[in-house]
Design a protein around this motif. Structure first.
Motif, PDB file in Angstrom:
ATOM      1  N   VAL A 101      -9.648  64.194  30.965  1.00 34.97           N
ATOM      2  CA  VAL A 101      -8.596  63.714  31.854  1.00 34.97           C
ATOM      3  C   VAL A 101      -8.977  62.339  32.385  1.00 34.97           C
TER       4      VAL A 101
ATOM      5  N   ASN B 135      -8.704  59.866  35.676  1.00 33.33           N
ATOM      6  CA  ASN B 135      -8.404  59.723  37.096  1.00 33.33           C
ATOM      7  C   ASN B 135      -7.870  58.328  37.349  1.00 33.33           C
TER       8      ASN B 135
ATOM      9  N   GLU C 244      -3.933  62.621  29.840  1.00 32.91           N
ATOM     10  CA  GLU C 244      -3.689  63.565  30.931  1.00 32.91           C
ATOM     11  C   GLU C 244      -4.190  62.920  32.218  1.00 32.91           C
TER      12      GLU C 244
ATOM     13  N   VAL D 148      -4.836  62.393  36.295  1.00 33.32           N
ATOM     14  CA  VAL D 148      -5.163  63.135  37.512  1.00 33.32           C
ATOM     15  C   VAL D 148      -5.243  62.126  38.654  1.00 33.32           C
TER      16      VAL D 148
ATOM     17  N   ALA E  33     -10.973  65.082  42.471  1.00 35.75           N
ATOM     18  CA  ALA E  33      -9.708  65.382  41.792  1.00 35.75           C
ATOM     19  C   ALA E  33      -9.945  65.998  40.412  1.00 35.75           C
TER      20      ALA E  33
ATOM     21  N   HIS F   8      -8.750  69.690  39.346  1.00 36.59           N
ATOM     22  CA  HIS F   8      -7.712  69.790  38.309  1.00 36.59           C
ATOM     23  C   HIS F   8      -8.176  70.601  37.099  1.00 36.59           C
ATOM     24  N   THR F   9      -9.395  70.349  36.646  1.00 36.50           N
ATOM     25  CA  THR F   9      -9.834  70.969  35.385  1.00 36.50           C
ATOM     26  C   THR F   9     -10.333  72.395  35.568  1.00 36.50           C
ATOM     27  N   GLU F  10     -10.929  72.696  36.717  1.00 33.53           N
ATOM     28  CA  GLU F  10     -11.496  74.014  37.004  1.00 33.53           C
ATOM     29  C   GLU F  10     -12.601  74.404  36.013  1.00 33.53           C
TER      30      GLU F  10
END
Length: 199
Positions: A46, A48, A57, A59, A74, A78-80
């Motif tokens: 992702v 940022n 993607e 974030v 963030a 977001h990804t966990e």
């Protein structure tokens, strides 16, 4: 769980005078070069950024004006993912081999693995465990902006040696592109990097 990847591309690029992530290097942008290398470490990458990055993607920061700390926050939120592999947007020649060393260096209680290069820690090329999320959020709410502040709150594993990773790969990985002069140097480095990596 497979780690996720995060590219920090929300900075102001004040010394460069323009968006570093969008600068061309060869036939790709800096952001694309970083994305493709990070994608070799993890399939979930992702970006940022508080501006839309088409084709990625995105974030956005949850806590505004928090610098790289807010970006890492963030990304974790977001990804966990259990682990987040981080790269700044001004390091166009990152290496899968270096990140593999970092991932292999974590212990059972490690929360951050921080690489050192030429005696200096490189916090925006580190890997962060999901357990960093709560202390990160608290630190940001206190108004702190330095990534190194987090290291006072969590279990840090420093990495100072990189096994069989060749010296030129290390030099490229930690090369930081902040000024127009650095950008011109990066253009020259790209030729060597392409030959070595077969991009």
């Amino acid at each position: 769980m497979t780690p996720a990847g995060l590219i920090l591309a929300g900075g102001g690029s004040t010394r460069m005078g323009q968006d570093k992530a969008g600068l061309p290097l060869g036939d790709k942008t800096v952001l694309r070069l970083i994305y493709e290398q990070l994608n070799k470490v993890t399939s979930h990458v992702v970006v940022n950024s508080n501006v839309e990055r088409n084709g990625y993607e995105n974030v956005s920061d949850v806590i505004q004006d928090g610098g790289p700390l807010a970006g890492i926050h963030a990304g974790l939120l977001h990804t966990e993912a259990d682990w987040l592999v981080v790269s700044a947007c001004d390091t166009p020649f990152i290496s899968k081999e270096v990140y593999e060393v970092l991932l292999q260096s974590k212990g059972p209680n490690t929360q951050v693995v921080v690489p050192y290069y030429q005696g200096r820690h490189q916090p925006t090329s580190a890997i962060f465990h999901q357990s960093c999320l709560a202390p990160l959020e608290r630190i940001l709410q206190e108004g702190e902006r330095k990534v190194s502040r987090l290291f006072d709150e969590v279990q840090v594993q420093p990495v100072v040696t990189y096994g069989s990773v060749p010296a030129p790969i290390l030099e490229e990985h930690f090369f930081n592109m902040n000024t127009l002069q650095d950008y011109e140097e990066a253009k020259q480095m790209l030729k060597t990097s392409q030959a070595r990596r077969h991009l």
